[in-house]
Write a protein that holds these residues in place. Sequence first.
Motif, short mmCIF file in Angstrom:
data_model
loop_
_atom_site.label_atom_id
_atom_site.label_comp_id
_atom_site.label_asym_id
_atom_site.label_seq_id
_atom_site.Cartn_x
_atom_site.Cartn_y
_atom_site.Cartn_z
N SER A 288 43.01 29.98 34.44
CA SER A 288 42.24 31.04 33.79
C SER A 288 40.76 30.73 33.93
CB SER A 288 42.61 31.17 32.31
OG SER A 288 42.18 30.02 31.59
N TYR A 290 36.78 32.27 31.90
CA TYR A 290 36.23 33.27 30.98
C TYR A 290 34.73 33.41 31.15
CZ TYR A 290 35.07 29.38 27.74
OH TYR A 290 34.57 28.23 27.17
N ASN A 310 38.44 37.19 29.56
CA ASN A 310 39.28 36.03 29.89
C ASN A 310 40.47 36.43 30.78
OD1 ASN A 310 41.50 33.89 27.97
ND2 ASN A 310 40.52 33.49 29.91
N PRO A 311 40.29 36.46 32.11
CA PRO A 311 41.43 36.67 33.02
C PRO A 311 42.33 35.43 33.06
CG PRO A 311 39.34 37.26 34.08
CD PRO A 311 39.01 36.49 32.84
N ARG A 312 43.65 35.66 33.02
CA ARG A 312 44.62 34.56 33.03
C ARG A 312 45.61 34.79 34.18
NH1 ARG A 312 45.82 34.58 26.45
NH2 ARG A 312 43.64 34.24 25.83
N HIS A 320 47.86 40.13 36.55
CA HIS A 320 47.19 39.16 35.71
C HIS A 320 46.90 39.75 34.34
CE1 HIS A 320 45.84 38.10 39.94
NE2 HIS A 320 46.64 37.11 39.58
N ILE A 322 44.43 40.31 31.36
CA ILE A 322 42.99 40.37 31.12
C ILE A 322 42.79 40.47 29.61
CG2 ILE A 322 40.82 41.50 31.68
CD1 ILE A 322 42.32 40.47 34.13
N ARG A 324 40.37 40.38 26.15
CA ARG A 324 39.02 40.66 25.68
C ARG A 324 38.96 40.42 24.18
NH1 ARG A 324 42.12 44.10 28.55
NH2 ARG A 324 41.56 45.92 27.29
N ARG A 337 44.29 43.07 25.12
CA ARG A 337 44.77 42.53 26.38
C ARG A 337 45.51 43.60 27.17
NH1 ARG A 337 48.77 37.76 26.14
NH2 ARG A 337 47.17 36.83 24.84
N GLU A 339 47.78 43.93 31.18
CA GLU A 339 48.31 43.24 32.35
C GLU A 339 48.17 44.18 33.54
OE1 GLU A 339 52.22 40.59 33.69
OE2 GLU A 339 52.21 41.72 31.81
N THR A 342 45.50 43.08 40.10
CA THR A 342 44.09 42.91 40.41
C THR A 342 43.90 42.23 41.76
OG1 THR A 342 43.74 40.68 39.52
CG2 THR A 342 43.74 42.50 37.94
N PHE A 344 42.25 39.47 42.07
CA PHE A 344 42.08 38.03 41.88
C PHE A 344 43.17 37.29 42.67
CE2 PHE A 344 40.08 39.07 37.62
CZ PHE A 344 38.80 38.66 38.00
#
Length: 405
Positions: A288, A290, A310-312, A320, A322, A324, A337, A339, A342, A344
């Motif tokens: 993760s 942030y 905070n992407p996990r 993923h 995400i 907040r 949050r 899902e 993305t 990433f």
Amino acid sequence: MAVLAYLLLSVGDDLVEIVNVIIRSGGSFAECRDYLQCRRQEQLFRYYIERYTKDQSNVAGVMSTESLDSCDYAYQDSPQSPGSISLDKSSSTEIVYTLENITEVSAGLSFVISGNILLTCERFSINLMLKNSDLALHFNPRLPQNYIVRNCRVKGVWGKEEVASPLSFNLHRGQKFKIQILVTDKEFLICVNGRHFNSFQHRLPYKKICALEVKGDVKDVAVEQIYIENYPDIVLDEIEQIPKEVFTLGEILDSSYKIMPYTGRLTQPFTNGKNLHIRGRIKLLPHSFYVNLQSNHFCWPHPNVLFHLNPRFGSVGGKHVICRNSWINGKWDREERSENLTDFMPGKLFHIKIACSDISYQVYLNEKLIAEFKFREDPRLVETIYIQGDVKVFDVVLESKPIEQ
């Protein structure tokens, strides 16, 4: 070709492994090198654990009073057995400095320990001691392994170690060191060579600390005790502000990495119509990261965080979580949050744009909207951008509204 040659030298002619490393790294020479170094350290650590477990299984009914990594083990490469582990009985247990007249310990007391690291240094330690020789904090850099152990000791028995840290190891043989340990109500905050390193929650009453000792392969040690009002005292990166009409994203170079964790100062308020651009690369084995939009750069007292992004990366397949949230007046607020699928990806470049509207922060990844967070406090209170986690950052730029004539 340079990447392929490096891989052939590093992993041999195993084509499956070579292809795996190239995919993981995205073809970047620097990422290939980092991945191989990370894999090497994991292999050594796995061997170390297996070796220790095997040794301990031969001692039936005996319970060690030493912490696993507090034993005198060190990595030793030898021609006979590269990467093997052997006992290291160096001068790492020799006391080189003792401070007994400690000021009354309360929140805000800071110890600043400085000195020189020997050219032959294997490890050294800084101990905050109680009268019965218990250790409220055992801070133990291991130079061959490039990590720092934090622990405590109660009645001769070591507790559970902590070794993880967002800050890269920055202690080197033959160089000076400066370590600051701040006492707060909940934990010790530790700064290494001018940058916040990590924290260690109290396991023993910190008010009973009566002595400080330094052991190991260091010299010219000096200790200063001082009460401070905020921590840490660091030089901030000033975030460049570019008018919208001339804003462009420059070329990314491997040599332009920011020091992580990243702390940048905004010279003007981040308000309606402005965009914050963050460009970087996801690490090869991400968990993760942030981004905080916060009121100041201090770790203590804890700043208000107006927006915590905070992407996990726990799931696979490009989906993923995400998260907040905001940290206001000493506590986390309600978490939001989602899902999402993305862009990433491990080892890949990314471009995050956080756009400030009249009611919310809007988060774009590679020009695609992935999250929104409505204001809980006035965005004008944001003064600092803080980034931590499994990313490398190249650029942090504020794109401002057109200049009014």
